[in-house]
Motif scaffolding. Structure first.
Motif, PDB file in Angstrom:
ATOM      1  N   ASN A  95       0.663  -1.321  -0.048  1.00 42.93           N
ATOM      2  CA  ASN A  95      -0.037  -0.084   0.139  1.00 42.93           C
ATOM      3  C   ASN A  95       0.923   1.138  -0.003  1.00 42.93           C
ATOM      4  O   ASN A  95       0.271   2.648   0.090  1.00 42.93           O
ATOM      5  N   LYS A  96       2.162   1.149  -0.004  1.00 46.41           N
ATOM      6  CA  LYS A  96       3.079   2.367  -0.089  1.00 46.41           C
ATOM      7  C   LYS A  96       4.252   2.057  -0.872  1.00 46.41           C
ATOM      8  O   LYS A  96       4.917   0.835  -0.934  1.00 46.41           O
ATOM      9  N   LEU A  97       4.456   2.962  -1.766  1.00 44.42           N
ATOM     10  CA  LEU A  97       5.621   2.513  -2.894  1.00 44.42           C
ATOM     11  C   LEU A  97       6.850   3.739  -2.880  1.00 44.42           C
ATOM     12  O   LEU A  97       6.455   5.036  -3.012  1.00 44.42           O
ATOM     13  N   ILE A  98       7.869   3.276  -2.783  1.00 42.27           N
ATOM     14  CA  ILE A  98       9.123   4.104  -2.969  1.00 42.27           C
ATOM     15  C   ILE A  98       9.660   3.979  -4.263  1.00 42.27           C
ATOM     16  O   ILE A  98      10.147   2.839  -4.656  1.00 42.27           O
ATOM     17  N   VAL A  99       9.852   5.042  -5.140  1.00 39.50           N
ATOM     18  CA  VAL A  99      10.475   4.912  -6.231  1.00 39.50           C
ATOM     19  C   VAL A  99      11.723   5.580  -6.495  1.00 39.50           C
ATOM     20  O   VAL A  99      11.909   7.074  -6.278  1.00 39.50           O
ATOM     21  N   GLY A 100      12.855   5.212  -6.654  1.00 33.75           N
ATOM     22  CA  GLY A 100      14.228   5.523  -6.815  1.00 33.75           C
ATOM     23  C   GLY A 100      14.568   5.600  -8.386  1.00 33.75           C
ATOM     24  O   GLY A 100      14.398   4.866  -8.915  1.00 33.75           O
ATOM     25  N   GLY A 101      14.719   7.052  -8.872  1.00 32.87           N
ATOM     26  CA  GLY A 101      15.283   7.150 -10.166  1.00 32.87           C
ATOM     27  C   GLY A 101      15.171   8.393 -10.552  1.00 32.87           C
ATOM     28  O   GLY A 101      15.129   9.350  -9.937  1.00 32.87           O
ATOM     29  N   GLY A 102      15.290   8.511 -11.795  1.00 29.11           N
ATOM     30  CA  GLY A 102      15.421   9.986 -12.560  1.00 29.11           C
ATOM     31  C   GLY A 102      14.032  10.821 -12.995  1.00 29.11           C
ATOM     32  O   GLY A 102      12.871  10.134 -12.474  1.00 29.11           O
ATOM     33  N   ASP A 103      13.918  11.683 -13.877  1.00 28.97           N
ATOM     34  CA  ASP A 103      12.832  12.184 -14.340  1.00 28.97           C
ATOM     35  C   ASP A 103      11.698  11.335 -14.591  1.00 28.97           C
ATOM     36  O   ASP A 103      10.620  11.483 -14.243  1.00 28.97           O
ATOM     37  N   GLY A 104      12.282  10.364 -15.420  1.00 29.28           N
ATOM     38  CA  GLY A 104      11.126   9.570 -16.077  1.00 29.28           C
ATOM     39  C   GLY A 104      10.433   8.638 -15.067  1.00 29.28           C
ATOM     40  O   GLY A 104       9.175   8.625 -14.974  1.00 29.28           O
ATOM     41  N   SER A 105      11.393   8.074 -14.296  1.00 31.59           N
ATOM     42  CA  SER A 105      10.789   7.218 -13.056  1.00 31.59           C
ATOM     43  C   SER A 105      10.039   8.029 -12.270  1.00 31.59           C
ATOM     44  O   SER A 105       8.911   7.351 -11.845  1.00 31.59           O
ATOM     45  N   LEU A 106      10.327   9.252 -11.960  1.00 31.60           N
ATOM     46  CA  LEU A 106       9.405  10.115 -10.940  1.00 31.60           C
ATOM     47  C   LEU A 106       8.028  10.469 -11.660  1.00 31.60           C
ATOM     48  O   LEU A 106       7.209  10.529 -11.096  1.00 31.60           O
ATOM     49  N   ARG A 107       8.061  10.576 -12.874  1.00 26.02           N
ATOM     50  CA  ARG A 107       6.868  10.786 -13.670  1.00 26.02           C
ATOM     51  C   ARG A 107       5.941   9.565 -13.498  1.00 26.02           C
ATOM     52  O   ARG A 107       4.816   9.710 -13.480  1.00 26.02           O
ATOM     53  N   LYS A 290      19.439  21.374   2.781  1.00 27.21           N
ATOM     54  CA  LYS A 290      18.723  20.620   3.723  1.00 27.21           C
ATOM     55  C   LYS A 290      17.593  19.601   2.795  1.00 27.21           C
ATOM     56  O   LYS A 290      17.127  19.970   1.840  1.00 27.21           O
ATOM     57  N   VAL A 291      17.736  18.383   3.348  1.00 27.64           N
ATOM     58  CA  VAL A 291      16.828  17.428   2.846  1.00 27.64           C
ATOM     59  C   VAL A 291      15.440  17.888   3.300  1.00 27.64           C
ATOM     60  O   VAL A 291      15.066  18.141   4.427  1.00 27.64           O
ATOM     61  N   GLY A 292      14.296  17.909   2.161  1.00 27.42           N
ATOM     62  CA  GLY A 292      12.925  18.213   2.352  1.00 27.42           C
ATOM     63  C   GLY A 292      11.875  17.469   1.515  1.00 27.42           C
ATOM     64  O   GLY A 292      12.393  16.736   0.768  1.00 27.42           O
ATOM     65  N   ILE A 293      10.780  17.376   1.853  1.00 27.01           N
ATOM     66  CA  ILE A 293       9.781  16.777   1.094  1.00 27.01           C
ATOM     67  C   ILE A 293       8.680  17.608   0.331  1.00 27.01           C
ATOM     68  O   ILE A 293       8.270  18.781   1.133  1.00 27.01           O
ATOM     69  N   TYR A 294       8.495  17.268  -0.840  1.00 28.56           N
ATOM     70  CA  TYR A 294       7.546  18.157  -1.557  1.00 28.56           C
ATOM     71  C   TYR A 294       6.410  17.353  -2.352  1.00 28.56           C
ATOM     72  O   TYR A 294       6.466  16.160  -2.469  1.00 28.56           O
ATOM     73  N   SER A 295       5.457  17.751  -2.786  1.00 25.20           N
ATOM     74  CA  SER A 295       4.375  17.240  -3.519  1.00 25.20           C
ATOM     75  C   SER A 295       5.045  16.708  -4.942  1.00 25.20           C
ATOM     76  O   SER A 295       5.758  17.735  -5.382  1.00 25.20           O
ATOM     77  N   ILE A 296       4.651  15.597  -5.250  1.00 25.95           N
ATOM     78  CA  ILE A 296       5.519  15.112  -6.515  1.00 25.95           C
ATOM     79  C   ILE A 296       4.869  15.781  -7.688  1.00 25.95           C
ATOM     80  O   ILE A 296       5.780  16.254  -8.510  1.00 25.95           O
ATOM     81  N   ALA A 297       3.648  15.958  -7.598  1.00 21.10           N
ATOM     82  CA  ALA A 297       3.134  16.846  -8.766  1.00 21.10           C
ATOM     83  C   ALA A 297       3.827  18.399  -9.087  1.00 21.10           C
ATOM     84  O   ALA A 297       4.177  18.750  -9.953  1.00 21.10           O
ATOM     85  N   GLU A 298       3.731  18.924  -7.911  1.00 20.54           N
ATOM     86  CA  GLU A 298       4.573  20.595  -7.760  1.00 20.54           C
ATOM     87  C   GLU A 298       6.213  20.308  -8.103  1.00 20.54           C
ATOM     88  O   GLU A 298       6.639  20.938  -8.740  1.00 20.54           O
ATOM     89  N   ALA A 299       6.781  19.342  -7.465  1.00 23.22           N
ATOM     90  CA  ALA A 299       8.249  19.381  -7.639  1.00 23.22           C
ATOM     91  C   ALA A 299       8.445  18.897  -9.070  1.00 23.22           C
ATOM     92  O   ALA A 299       9.330  19.492  -9.712  1.00 23.22           O
ATOM     93  N   LEU A 300       7.656  18.029  -9.904  1.00 22.18           N
ATOM     94  CA  LEU A 300       8.045  17.736 -11.124  1.00 22.18           C
ATOM     95  C   LEU A 300       7.674  18.902 -12.440  1.00 22.18           C
ATOM     96  O   LEU A 300       7.936  18.998 -13.441  1.00 22.18           O
ATOM     97  N   LYS A 301       7.013  19.863 -11.657  1.00 26.28           N
ATOM     98  CA  LYS A 301       6.885  21.232 -12.483  1.00 26.28           C
ATOM     99  C   LYS A 301       7.965  22.030 -12.500  1.00 26.28           C
ATOM    100  O   LYS A 301       8.152  22.918 -13.279  1.00 26.28           O
ATOM    101  N   VAL A 302       8.853  22.119 -11.354  1.00 24.41           N
ATOM    102  CA  VAL A 302       9.936  22.862 -11.396  1.00 24.41           C
ATOM    103  C   VAL A 302      10.977  22.770 -12.427  1.00 24.41           C
ATOM    104  O   VAL A 302      11.541  21.640 -12.561  1.00 24.41           O
ATOM    105  N   GLU A 303      11.161  23.760 -13.213  1.00 25.31           N
ATOM    106  CA  GLU A 303      12.108  23.798 -14.295  1.00 25.31           C
ATOM    107  C   GLU A 303      13.466  23.549 -13.681  1.00 25.31           C
ATOM    108  O   GLU A 303      13.933  24.367 -13.048  1.00 25.31           O
ATOM    109  N   LYS A 304      14.139  22.759 -14.490  1.00 22.62           N
ATOM    110  CA  LYS A 304      15.759  22.526 -14.198  1.00 22.62           C
ATOM    111  C   LYS A 304      16.339  23.848 -14.819  1.00 22.62           C
ATOM    112  O   LYS A 304      16.269  24.172 -16.166  1.00 22.62           O
ATOM    113  N   VAL A 305      17.280  24.731 -14.111  1.00 20.62           N
ATOM    114  CA  VAL A 305      17.878  25.893 -14.639  1.00 20.62           C
ATOM    115  C   VAL A 305      19.602  25.656 -14.703  1.00 20.62           C
ATOM    116  O   VAL A 305      20.029  25.101 -13.676  1.00 20.62           O
TER     117      VAL A 305
END
Ligand SMILES: Nc1ncnc2c1ncn2[C@@H]1O[C@H](COP(=O)(O)OP(=O)(O)OP(=O)(O)O)[C@@H](O)[C@H]1O
Ligand SMILES: O=P(O)(O)OC[C@H]1O[C@](O)(CO)[C@@H](O)[C@@H]1O
Length: 319
Positions: A95-107, A290-305
């Motif tokens: 019932n809980k899943l942790i996914v480790g990977g890059g951009d595609g995996s997190l999508r 600092k290590v922090g936690i974010y909404s995955i939907a919001e995190a993936l909207k942040v553009e890489k600069v």
């Protein structure tokens, strides 16, 4: 009983095993069962899953690659594959899943969150192409490996009075080239985020040669073009004997450095703490140390600069 699944996906990266170890041991510590899903989303579709215990992850923190295996899964991108993955999670009671990977995996993880699975994504990729985190785990080990390679290449290039075009990974991101270019003292970097001025690069090499310089190292990100073609044109224009080194998997394998082990351990632990106490989709990241936690939907909207400031420093100090 909470059942936490963990999978690693996409290109492997140094530090994946540190995350698997931290997730397994933290999960058990907090009273959950932990299941290792083999070969990324492929194993999730096929039900290739085994329970992990404290000793299952012994003696792996220092190892490169991933003991769970990884994949790039076309099937997971299809409706049938995706639904089969959901069924397997249900069948196993995960019932809980942790996914480790890059951009595609997190999508992929975000897609699972969208249909109601509790997930936390952990950024694990040498490319460092995710905007929401300053660094993804594995990046600094890869940069260290590339920097060491540049030092070796520089020795022999200097002895022979040659130039060397060093092609590095990173897909469409120039961070490996930028950071190793600074750390390795390269004369130029060529990255996909920026155009390059061929005439300026040639001029710099000729000025350096006339000053008595016996080496010229250019780091070219794989996403910036054809390194062999560039080398031929550079050799023609400068008259400097020019070799090409394509580093390939050398930079993706190998023992993770201290930073990647610490990031892997702390992010893995935070992912577990969070997933056991919250519903929904999240991603862990590091911002300003600092290590922090974010909404995955919001995190993936942040553009890489791209770091123009670092690029400017490289230009000023590499003559
Ligand atoms: N938009 C998406 N939606 C759902 N799943 C996806 C999506 N993009 C990628 N995936 C899944 O994630 C897998 C890994 O993605 P990808 O090959 O892009 O590697 P990555 O996670 O970006 O890692 P790396 O940075 O190391 O290449 C894909 O094979 C696919 O199964
Ligand atoms: O694993 P493969 O299919 O060789 O993919 C190589 C790609 O994976 C990465 O190593 C990590 O994303 C990229 O830098 C590179 O373009």
């Amino acid at each position: 009983m909470n059942k936490i699944g963990i999978l690693t996906s996409g290109g492997d990266s140094p530090g994946m095993n540190a995350v698997i170890r931290a997730v397994t041991r933290s999960g058990i510590y907090y009273g959950a069962e932990v299941y290792g899903i083999m070969n990324g989303y492929e194993g999730l579709i096929d039900g290739d899953i085994k329970q992990l215990f404290e000793s299952s992850v012994a003696d792996i923190i220092h190892r490169g690659g991933t003991v769970l295996g990884t994949s790039r899964s076309e099937r997971f991108m299809t409706k049938e594959g995706f639904n089969q993955a959901l069924k397997v999670l249900k069948d196993y009671g995960i019932n809980k899943l942790i996914v480790g990977g890059g951009d595609g995996s997190l999508r992929g993880a975000r897609e699972l969150a969208d249909v109601g699975i509790d997930v936390v994504g952990v950024p694990l990729s040498i490319d460092n192409d995710l905007g929401f985190t300053d660094y993804s785990i594995g990046f600094f080990t890869a940069v260290t490996t590339v920097t060491n390679a540049i030092s070796n290449i520089r020795d022999t290039t200097e002895s022979h009075g040659r130039a060397n075009i060093v092609e590095v990974m990173g897909r469409n991101c120039g961070d490996i080239a930028l950071y190793s270019g600074i750390a390795g003292g390269a004369e130029n970097i060529i990255v996909p985020e920026k155009g390059h001025d061929f005439k300026e690069i040639v001029k710099k090499a000729i000025v350096g040669k006339n000053r008595g310089k016996r080496h010229h190292i250019i780091i070219m990100a794989e996403g910036a073009g054809d390194s062999r073609k560039f080398a031929k044109e550079f050799e023609m224009a400068t008259g400097i004997d020019t070799k090409v080194t394509i580093l390939g998997y050398i930079q993706r394998g190998g023992s993770p450095n201290v930073l990647d082990r610490i990031l892997g351990s702390t992010m893995g632990n935070m992912a577990v703490e969070h997933i056991l106490n919250h519903l929904g989709g999240y991603a862990v990241g590091v911002k300003a140390g600092k290590v922090g936690i974010y909404s995955i939907a919001e995190a993936l909207k942040v553009e890489k600069v791209f770091d123009d400031n670092l690029d400017e420093i490289l230009k000023i100090i590499s003559i």
